[in-house]
Design an enzyme around this catalytic site. Structure first.
Site, PDB file in Angstrom:
ATOM      1  N   TYR A  88       0.771  -0.131  10.180  1.00  0.00           N
ATOM      2  CA  TYR A  88       0.978   0.439  11.526  1.00  0.00           C
ATOM      3  C   TYR A  88       1.991   1.587  11.459  1.00  0.00           C
ATOM      4  O   TYR A  88       1.761   2.673  11.989  1.00  0.00           O
ATOM      5  CB  TYR A  88       1.468  -0.654  12.482  1.00  0.00           C
ATOM      6  CG  TYR A  88       1.991  -0.138  13.807  1.00  0.00           C
ATOM      7  CD1 TYR A  88       1.120   0.230  14.821  1.00  0.00           C
ATOM      8  CD2 TYR A  88       3.369  -0.018  14.045  1.00  0.00           C
ATOM      9  CE1 TYR A  88       1.600   0.714  16.043  1.00  0.00           C
ATOM     10  CE2 TYR A  88       3.853   0.460  15.250  1.00  0.00           C
ATOM     11  CZ  TYR A  88       2.964   0.819  16.252  1.00  0.00           C
ATOM     12  OH  TYR A  88       3.447   1.301  17.454  1.00  0.00           O
ATOM     13  N   LYS A 120       1.334   5.547  12.296  1.00  0.00           N
ATOM     14  CA  LYS A 120       2.136   6.248  13.306  1.00  0.00           C
ATOM     15  C   LYS A 120       2.917   7.417  12.698  1.00  0.00           C
ATOM     16  O   LYS A 120       3.239   8.381  13.386  1.00  0.00           O
ATOM     17  CB  LYS A 120       3.090   5.259  13.992  1.00  0.00           C
ATOM     18  CG  LYS A 120       2.389   4.327  14.980  1.00  0.00           C
ATOM     19  CD  LYS A 120       2.082   5.058  16.286  1.00  0.00           C
ATOM     20  CE  LYS A 120       1.503   4.136  17.337  1.00  0.00           C
ATOM     21  NZ  LYS A 120       1.257   4.788  18.619  1.00  0.00           N
TER      22      LYS A 120
HETATM   23  P1  NAP Z   1      -0.430  -2.224  24.073  1.00  0.00           P
HETATM   24  O1  NAP Z   1      -0.043  -3.026  25.278  1.00  0.00           O
HETATM   25  O2  NAP Z   1      -0.855  -2.925  22.838  1.00  0.00           O
HETATM   26  O3  NAP Z   1      -1.628  -1.245  24.541  1.00  0.00           O
HETATM   27  C1  NAP Z   1      -2.411  -0.552  23.606  1.00  0.00           C
HETATM   28  C2  NAP Z   1      -3.515   0.170  24.356  1.00  0.00           C
HETATM   29  O4  NAP Z   1      -4.320   0.867  23.383  1.00  0.00           O
HETATM   30  C3  NAP Z   1      -4.470  -0.763  25.119  1.00  0.00           C
HETATM   31  O5  NAP Z   1      -4.848  -0.138  26.313  1.00  0.00           O
HETATM   32  C4  NAP Z   1      -5.671  -0.861  24.174  1.00  0.00           C
HETATM   33  O6  NAP Z   1      -6.887  -1.157  24.831  1.00  0.00           O
HETATM   34  C5  NAP Z   1      -5.685   0.580  23.646  1.00  0.00           C
HETATM   35  N1  NAP Z   1      -6.487   0.703  22.440  1.00  0.00           N
HETATM   36  C6  NAP Z   1      -6.497  -0.101  21.348  1.00  0.00           C
HETATM   37  N2  NAP Z   1      -7.409   0.322  20.460  1.00  0.00           N
HETATM   38  C7  NAP Z   1      -7.997   1.428  21.009  1.00  0.00           C
HETATM   39  C8  NAP Z   1      -9.037   2.279  20.587  1.00  0.00           C
HETATM   40  N3  NAP Z   1      -9.680   2.100  19.433  1.00  0.00           N
HETATM   41  N4  NAP Z   1      -9.381   3.313  21.392  1.00  0.00           N
HETATM   42  C9  NAP Z   1      -8.767   3.501  22.587  1.00  0.00           C
HETATM   43  N5  NAP Z   1      -7.779   2.704  23.042  1.00  0.00           N
HETATM   44  C10 NAP Z   1      -7.407   1.673  22.258  1.00  0.00           C
HETATM   45  O7  NAP Z   1       0.723  -1.213  23.666  1.00  0.00           O
HETATM   46  P2  NAP Z   1       2.025  -0.751  24.490  1.00  0.00           P
HETATM   47  O8  NAP Z   1       3.114  -1.719  24.218  1.00  0.00           O
HETATM   48  O9  NAP Z   1       1.650  -0.435  25.885  1.00  0.00           O
HETATM   49  O10 NAP Z   1       2.414   0.578  23.707  1.00  0.00           O
HETATM   50  C11 NAP Z   1       1.877   1.839  24.092  1.00  0.00           C
HETATM   51  C12 NAP Z   1       1.944   2.787  22.903  1.00  0.00           C
HETATM   52  O11 NAP Z   1       3.287   2.947  22.491  1.00  0.00           O
HETATM   53  C13 NAP Z   1       1.187   2.317  21.656  1.00  0.00           C
HETATM   54  O12 NAP Z   1       0.680   3.461  21.026  1.00  0.00           O
HETATM   55  C14 NAP Z   1       2.258   1.684  20.796  1.00  0.00           C
HETATM   56  O13 NAP Z   1       1.895   1.745  19.449  1.00  0.00           O
HETATM   57  C15 NAP Z   1       3.435   2.577  21.127  1.00  0.00           C
HETATM   58  N6  NAP Z   1       4.767   1.972  21.038  1.00  0.00           N
HETATM   59  C16 NAP Z   1       5.019   0.794  21.674  1.00  0.00           C
HETATM   60  C17 NAP Z   1       6.297   0.275  21.657  1.00  0.00           C
HETATM   61  C18 NAP Z   1       6.629  -1.013  22.362  1.00  0.00           C
HETATM   62  O14 NAP Z   1       7.661  -1.610  22.047  1.00  0.00           O
HETATM   63  N7  NAP Z   1       5.842  -1.441  23.337  1.00  0.00           N
HETATM   64  C19 NAP Z   1       7.322   0.982  20.998  1.00  0.00           C
HETATM   65  C20 NAP Z   1       7.036   2.188  20.390  1.00  0.00           C
HETATM   66  C21 NAP Z   1       5.748   2.692  20.442  1.00  0.00           C
HETATM   67  P3  NAP Z   1      -7.354  -2.695  25.097  1.00  0.00           P
HETATM   68  O15 NAP Z   1      -6.580  -3.137  26.310  1.00  0.00           O
HETATM   69  O16 NAP Z   1      -8.804  -2.563  25.323  1.00  0.00           O
HETATM   70  O17 NAP Z   1      -6.988  -3.481  23.870  1.00  0.00           O
HETATM   71  O1  F7E Z   2       8.035  -8.477  16.491  1.00  0.00           O
HETATM   72  C1  F7E Z   2       9.589 -11.117  14.513  1.00  0.00           C
HETATM   73  C2  F7E Z   2       8.752 -10.080  13.795  1.00  0.00           C
HETATM   74  O2  F7E Z   2       5.637  -8.225  17.098  1.00  0.00           O
HETATM   75  C3  F7E Z   2       9.426  -8.317  16.608  1.00  0.00           C
HETATM   76  C4  F7E Z   2       5.266  -3.128  18.765  1.00  0.00           C
HETATM   77  O3  F7E Z   2       5.260  -2.839  20.136  1.00  0.00           O
HETATM   78  O4  F7E Z   2       7.621  -2.695  18.584  1.00  0.00           O
HETATM   79  C5  F7E Z   2       6.626  -3.683  18.383  1.00  0.00           C
HETATM   80  O5  F7E Z   2       6.583  -4.088  17.031  1.00  0.00           O
HETATM   81  C6  F7E Z   2      10.133  -9.081  15.512  1.00  0.00           C
HETATM   82  C7  F7E Z   2       9.541  -8.822  14.107  1.00  0.00           C
HETATM   83  O6  F7E Z   2       7.317  -6.377  17.617  1.00  0.00           O
HETATM   84  C8  F7E Z   2       7.344 -13.814  15.432  1.00  0.00           C
HETATM   85  O7  F7E Z   2       8.643 -10.375  12.405  1.00  0.00           O
HETATM   86  C9  F7E Z   2       9.296 -13.602  14.527  1.00  0.00           C
HETATM   87  O8  F7E Z   2      10.585  -8.669  13.195  1.00  0.00           O
HETATM   88  O9  F7E Z   2       7.386  -8.429  18.929  1.00  0.00           O
HETATM   89  P1  F7E Z   2       7.015  -7.930  17.589  1.00  0.00           P
HETATM   90  P2  F7E Z   2       7.471  -5.292  16.455  1.00  0.00           P
HETATM   91  O10 F7E Z   2       6.873  -5.737  15.191  1.00  0.00           O
HETATM   92  O11 F7E Z   2       8.907  -4.901  16.435  1.00  0.00           O
HETATM   93  C10 F7E Z   2       7.444  -1.493  17.835  1.00  0.00           C
HETATM   94  C11 F7E Z   2       8.562  -0.546  18.207  1.00  0.00           C
HETATM   95  C12 F7E Z   2       6.086  -0.916  17.985  1.00  0.00           C
HETATM   96  O12 F7E Z   2       5.896   0.298  17.918  1.00  0.00           O
HETATM   97  C13 F7E Z   2       4.946  -1.869  17.967  1.00  0.00           C
HETATM   98  O13 F7E Z   2       3.781  -1.277  18.551  1.00  0.00           O
HETATM   99  O14 F7E Z   2       9.952 -10.467  15.733  1.00  0.00           O
HETATM  100  N1  F7E Z   2       8.867 -12.361  14.812  1.00  0.00           N
HETATM  101  N2  F7E Z   2       8.384 -14.507  14.888  1.00  0.00           N
HETATM  102  C14 F7E Z   2       7.651 -12.446  15.393  1.00  0.00           C
HETATM  103  N3  F7E Z   2       6.827 -11.505  15.871  1.00  0.00           N
HETATM  104  C15 F7E Z   2       5.651 -11.912  16.429  1.00  0.00           C
HETATM  105  N4  F7E Z   2       4.814 -10.979  16.950  1.00  0.00           N
HETATM  106  N5  F7E Z   2       5.307 -13.239  16.475  1.00  0.00           N
HETATM  107  C16 F7E Z   2       6.123 -14.227  16.001  1.00  0.00           C
HETATM  108  O15 F7E Z   2       5.785 -15.405  16.046  1.00  0.00           O
END
Ligand code: NAP
Ligand code: F7E
Length: 351
Positions: A157, A161
């Site tokens: 991932y 990105k």
């Molecule tokens: P999210 O809830 O997982 O939403 C992802 C969106 O992307 C959903 O609408 C999903 O559609 C759509 N999608 C997945 N595969 C696709 C495809 N092949 N074509 C078109 N659309 C597709 O993510 P989020 O938390 O709102 O995050 C928004 C963006 O910010 C993402 O790019 C994520 O990587 C990035 N980001 C998130 C965080 C965070 O902490 N939340 C931090 C930094 C960056 P479906 O609903 O149909 O699955």
């Molecule tokens: O994990 C630990 C895991 O999956 C956070 C995405 O929005 O933020 C997100 O990515 C931490 C990790 O988020 C479980 O190993 C422990 O260290 O909630 P997460 P993430 O991996 O930080 C970034 C900024 C993005 O861009 C991404 O799109 O929590 N952890 N136990 C776990 N994580 C999950 N999911 N499930 C567990 O059971």
């Protein structure tokens, strides 16, 4: 005055749904890309779609970031003023199981949009790329990351990105497209997907509060994250595109907490007494109820990742200054918001 037109990929996701609400409030016409799915995937935006006030301001289009023609055709039809690329395979853990698909969506998907914008030569279009703190990965003895920190992604991932980050920068420099990266640290909300750690915890603990007998299985409890609220962060996405010139910004709270600390904070809000025992794979949490100990949480190695980002904390001073960013939500307030919403959900499940 002509209304601004915005296109949001990922509109069905956490951020997409909040951003759509914000832009509609700001009187934009909002278009979103949705995917064909065998079950409903519009739960986060149904309330917007059915609101009669949005009848002529809110449109959805079937498309997919892996399908160049759909991306091109939607952009050609809409001719947007602003494009927010939030669509992604966004789960870090899942990206180890589906690395190629993750690269197609979260990496090359961005190129597909930028190529459509270049080819169609839409005047003054602005492009926002959802970049991430997962670009950093390694601390190199620094305890905070800003726009100049070194990138070292630790997952498929993160690498996908990284491609998107750089291709956004290359299209800005090469073709003069207004294209900016928001390097956002983790942000959560009641709309967070249930397989991300914070929501997995709030869903579980609120059900437990109402009498569930289940046990929660988690991975690395020591991982530390800089958690903000999605409502604050989508506002920054919009502000990044309102700048005079395209630039990249780190958006973060500046505070970092472990998964274990997040659990303790949730327990405090729910007035649950938790005790921790053991270490590593043997670590467990128990809930104390009238002097009785009941197993609550166990560590399960299935949730460990092949490679882990152990620590993230952002330095968002540039965003504080230029975007006038001041998060409204502390972690405590975020936890309260998630717990309140998940308690309601858990109650409704019991009916
Ligand atoms: P999210 O809830 O997982 O939403 C992802 C969106 O992307 C959903 O609408 C999903 O559609 C759509 N999608 C997945 N595969 C696709 C495809 N092949 N074509 C078109 N659309 C597709 O993510 P989020 O938390 O709102 O995050 C928004 C963006 O910010 C993402 O790019 C994520 O990587 C990035 N980001 C998130 C965080 C965070 O902490 N939340 C931090 C930094 C960056 P479906 O609903 O149909 O699955
Ligand atoms: O994990 C630990 C895991 O999956 C956070 C995405 O929005 O933020 C997100 O990515 C931490 C990790 O988020 C479980 O190993 C422990 O260290 O909630 P997460 P993430 O991996 O930080 C970034 C900024 C993005 O861009 C991404 O799109 O929590 N952890 N136990 C776990 N994580 C999950 N999911 N499930 C567990 O059971």
């Amino acid at each position: 005055m002509k209304k601004k037109v915005a296109l949001i990929t990922g509109i069905t996701g956490q951020d997409g749904s909040y951003l759509a609400e914000l832009l509609l409030k700001k009187k934009y016409v909002v278009h979103g890309v949705i995917r064909k799915s065998s079950s409903f995937n519009t739960g986060r935006i149904d309330h917007i779609y059915i609101d009669p006030h949005n009848k002529t301001n809110f449109y959805l289009h079937y498309g997919d970031l892996t399908d160049s023609n759909s991306v091109y055709n939607i952009i050609n039809k809409i001719r947007p003023d602003e494009v927010y690329n939030l669509g992604a395979q966004s789960h870090v853990g899942v990206s180890f199981d589906n690395p190629e698909y993750t690269a197609e969506v979260s990496g090359i998907g961005t190129l597909r949009i930028l190529e459509a914008l270049r080819f169609l030569n839409i005047k003054k279009v602005k492009f926002y790329q959802a970049s991430t703190s997962e670009l950093f990965g390694e601390t190199y003895n620094k305890n905070v990351f800003d726009e100049n920190s070194k990138f070292h992604p630790k997952s498929p991932y993160g690498v996908a990105k990284l491609y998107s980050y750089w291709i956004t920068s290359v299209y800005r420099e090469s073709y003069g497209i207004f294209a900016s990266n928001g390097i956002l640290f983790n942000h959560e909300s009641p709309r967070r997907g249930e397989t991300f750690v914070t929501r997995k915890i709030t869903r579980f603990l609120t059900r437990k509060k109402l009498g569930s007998k289940d046990v929660l299985y988690l991975g690395n409890l020591n991982a530390k994250r800089d958690w903000g609220h999605a409502i604050d962060y989508v506002e920054m996405q919009w502000r990044i595109l309102q700048q005079k010139k395209p630039e990249d910004f780190v958006v973060a709270t500046g505070n970092s907490y472990s998964v274990r600390q997040f659990i303790d904070m949730c327990a405090k809000v729910l007035k649950m007494k938790i005790i921790w025992t053991g270490k590593g794979l043997n670590e467990k949490a128990y809930i104390l109820n009238k002097n009785k100990k009941e197993l609550l949480i166990k560590v399960d190695k299935r949730y460990f990742r092949p490679n882990e980002v152990h620590y993230l904390r952002g330095d968002a001073r540039k965003a504080f200054k230029k975007l006038r960013f001041k998060p409204k939500f502390t972690l405590r307030k975020l936890v309260e918001d998630m717990i309140k919403s998940d308690l309601e959900l858990a109650k409704s499940e019991l009916k």
